[in-house]
Design a protein around this motif. Sequence first.
Motif, short mmCIF file in Angstrom:
data_model
loop_
_atom_site.label_atom_id
_atom_site.label_comp_id
_atom_site.label_asym_id
_atom_site.label_seq_id
_atom_site.Cartn_x
_atom_site.Cartn_y
_atom_site.Cartn_z
N GLY A 152 0.82 -1.21 0.00
CA GLY A 152 0.00 0.00 0.00
C GLY A 152 0.85 1.26 0.00
N SER A 153 1.90 1.25 0.83
CA SER A 153 2.78 2.44 0.91
C SER A 153 3.51 2.67 -0.41
CB SER A 153 3.79 2.26 2.04
OG SER A 153 3.13 2.16 3.27
N ALA A 154 4.00 1.58 -1.01
CA ALA A 154 4.70 1.71 -2.30
C ALA A 154 3.76 2.28 -3.37
CB ALA A 154 5.25 0.35 -2.73
N LEU A 155 2.54 1.76 -3.42
CA LEU A 155 1.58 2.22 -4.43
C LEU A 155 1.15 3.67 -4.19
CD1 LEU A 155 -0.61 -1.00 -4.81
CD2 LEU A 155 1.14 -0.17 -6.39
N LYS A 156 1.02 4.05 -2.91
CA LYS A 156 0.68 5.44 -2.58
C LYS A 156 1.76 6.38 -3.09
CE LYS A 156 -0.17 5.61 1.87
NZ LYS A 156 -0.58 6.04 3.23
N ASN A 157 3.01 5.88 -3.07
CA ASN A 157 4.15 6.71 -3.49
C ASN A 157 4.50 6.54 -4.98
OD1 ASN A 157 4.51 7.73 -0.89
ND2 ASN A 157 5.72 5.96 -0.26
N GLY A 158 3.60 5.89 -5.71
CA GLY A 158 3.81 5.72 -7.15
C GLY A 158 4.91 4.74 -7.50
N GLN A 159 5.21 3.81 -6.58
CA GLN A 159 6.31 2.84 -6.82
C GLN A 159 5.73 1.46 -7.14
OE1 GLN A 159 7.95 3.70 -2.87
NE2 GLN A 159 9.79 4.50 -3.83
N TYR A 160 5.12 1.34 -8.30
CA TYR A 160 4.45 0.10 -8.68
C TYR A 160 5.42 -1.08 -8.72
CZ TYR A 160 1.68 -3.26 -11.35
OH TYR A 160 1.02 -4.40 -11.75
N GLU A 161 6.60 -0.87 -9.30
CA GLU A 161 7.56 -1.98 -9.43
C GLU A 161 8.03 -2.47 -8.06
OE1 GLU A 161 8.02 -3.75 -12.02
OE2 GLU A 161 6.77 -2.40 -13.20
N LYS A 162 8.17 -1.53 -7.14
CA LYS A 162 8.56 -1.92 -5.78
C LYS A 162 7.47 -2.79 -5.14
CE LYS A 162 10.03 -0.22 -1.27
NZ LYS A 162 10.16 0.92 -0.36
N ALA A 163 6.20 -2.41 -5.36
CA ALA A 163 5.07 -3.19 -4.85
C ALA A 163 5.08 -4.60 -5.43
CB ALA A 163 3.75 -2.49 -5.17
N VAL A 164 5.39 -4.71 -6.71
CA VAL A 164 5.48 -6.03 -7.37
C VAL A 164 6.60 -6.86 -6.74
CG1 VAL A 164 6.05 -7.19 -9.56
CG2 VAL A 164 4.49 -5.24 -9.56
N GLU A 165 7.71 -6.20 -6.48
CA GLU A 165 8.88 -6.86 -5.86
C GLU A 165 8.51 -7.42 -4.47
OE1 GLU A 165 12.97 -5.03 -4.38
OE2 GLU A 165 12.48 -4.37 -6.41
N VAL A 166 7.82 -6.61 -3.70
CA VAL A 166 7.39 -7.03 -2.35
C VAL A 166 6.44 -8.23 -2.44
CG1 VAL A 166 6.05 -6.34 -0.29
CG2 VAL A 166 7.70 -4.75 -1.28
N ALA A 167 5.45 -8.13 -3.32
CA ALA A 167 4.48 -9.22 -3.49
C ALA A 167 5.19 -10.50 -3.94
CB ALA A 167 3.41 -8.81 -4.51
N SER A 168 6.18 -10.37 -4.81
CA SER A 168 6.94 -11.54 -5.28
C SER A 168 7.69 -12.20 -4.14
CB SER A 168 7.95 -11.12 -6.36
OG SER A 168 7.30 -10.56 -7.46
N TRP A 169 8.24 -11.37 -3.25
CA TRP A 169 8.98 -11.93 -2.10
C TRP A 169 8.03 -12.74 -1.21
CZ3 TRP A 169 8.68 -11.90 3.19
CH2 TRP A 169 9.77 -12.47 3.87
N TYR A 170 6.88 -12.17 -0.90
CA TYR A 170 5.92 -12.88 -0.04
C TYR A 170 5.42 -14.16 -0.70
CZ TYR A 170 5.67 -9.40 3.65
OH TYR A 170 5.99 -8.57 4.72
N LYS A 171 5.17 -14.09 -2.01
CA LYS A 171 4.72 -15.29 -2.72
C LYS A 171 5.81 -16.37 -2.67
CE LYS A 171 2.94 -17.15 -7.01
NZ LYS A 171 2.80 -17.01 -8.47
N GLY A 172 7.06 -15.93 -2.79
CA GLY A 172 8.19 -16.86 -2.73
C GLY A 172 8.28 -17.58 -1.39
N LYS A 206 -4.24 -5.62 -10.35
CA LYS A 206 -3.31 -5.76 -11.49
C LYS A 206 -2.10 -6.63 -11.09
CE LYS A 206 -0.55 -2.87 -14.61
NZ LYS A 206 -0.06 -1.50 -14.83
N ILE A 207 -1.56 -6.38 -9.90
CA ILE A 207 -0.41 -7.17 -9.41
C ILE A 207 -0.82 -8.63 -9.25
CG2 ILE A 207 1.16 -7.54 -7.44
CD1 ILE A 207 1.13 -4.46 -7.03
N GLY A 208 -2.03 -8.84 -8.73
CA GLY A 208 -2.54 -10.20 -8.55
C GLY A 208 -2.56 -10.97 -9.87
N LYS A 209 -3.04 -10.30 -10.92
CA LYS A 209 -3.08 -10.94 -12.25
C LYS A 209 -1.67 -11.18 -12.77
CE LYS A 209 -7.62 -9.19 -13.61
NZ LYS A 209 -8.30 -8.00 -14.15
N GLN A 210 -0.82 -10.20 -12.58
CA GLN A 210 0.56 -10.26 -13.08
C GLN A 210 1.35 -11.42 -12.45
OE1 GLN A 210 2.44 -6.38 -12.98
NE2 GLN A 210 4.50 -7.24 -13.07
N LEU A 211 1.15 -11.62 -11.15
CA LEU A 211 1.95 -12.61 -10.43
C LEU A 211 1.18 -13.89 -10.09
CD1 LEU A 211 3.83 -10.27 -7.88
CD2 LEU A 211 4.67 -11.15 -10.07
N GLY A 212 -0.10 -13.94 -10.47
CA GLY A 212 -0.89 -15.13 -10.15
C GLY A 212 -1.13 -15.30 -8.66
#
Length: 287
Positions: A152-172, A206-212
């Motif tokens: 949420g904080s990354a997206l609020k700050n316009g850091q979409y790629e960072k949000a994707v990176e965080v989500a990828s780590w948790y999924k991993g 969008k991140i959910g679709k991107q990363l499954g």
Amino acid sequence: MAKATQPKSSDFVHLHNHTQYSLLDGLTRIDQLMDYVAEQGMSAIAMTDHGTLSGTIEFYKEAINHEIKPIIGMEAYVAARKHTDKDPGLDKERYHLIILATNQVGYQNLMQLSTIANLEGFYYYPRIDHELLEKYNEGLIVLSACMGSEIGSALKNGQYEKAVEVASWYKGVFGDRYYLEVQDHGHPDNPMHNLEQQQINEQIIKIGKQLGISVVVTCDAHYLRHEDQDAHEILLCVGTGSFLSEEKRMSLKDFPLHVTDPDEVVERWGKTNPEFITNTSKIAQRC
């Protein structure tokens, strides 16, 4: 392709709830919560207090007495760096994360995380970090949480790629035990619709679709009924040392943070994203 069936109110489970054990932030009394949940015909409910499991025994007993399935959880604070780092310039930032126990091992791991957060990680708030989450991840389901989360904080700050990176780590780390969370007050049809939350919701989907990664909808309840909002504002004033009359004080009046009737949630999300609702009951079944 078969059309998805409209979910029923029984398909929605509240997975993000604060009780009076979220000190000076949660207003909901556990006994009243269980009365309400039983009245509404809900079969399960989660407790996710800020940084503590203090209410667990009361919550569990009240739920069993009401024949409701208790889902034991916590809204943890994740440190910006390591949980032991306490530099005032770098470590005041912390991020929310919902953690739910699925079984006995998960409950023990949740207690470990809560204990370490309070005894070793306390810096303004009881904190954990990624290393601890990796170490104690067995038996736990994690939701990405609210605007105050890492994503949420990354997206609020316009850091979409960072949000994707965080989500990828948790999924991993958590695999299919990691869910992305959208919040009901971001839905355009919510009477107290919040535009910023809507924009964050859209990017999370969008991140959910991107990363499954599966998505769930929550209501982030801090009090039981909408009419309790004014009392909750007074509670926040006590917690922040403010007066109600102050214009720039911390306020949550723009957010409907009550235990929303499942019918309303289903009405809003059922037509477009029925799986966000049914995923909540799938999580309840896994616990």
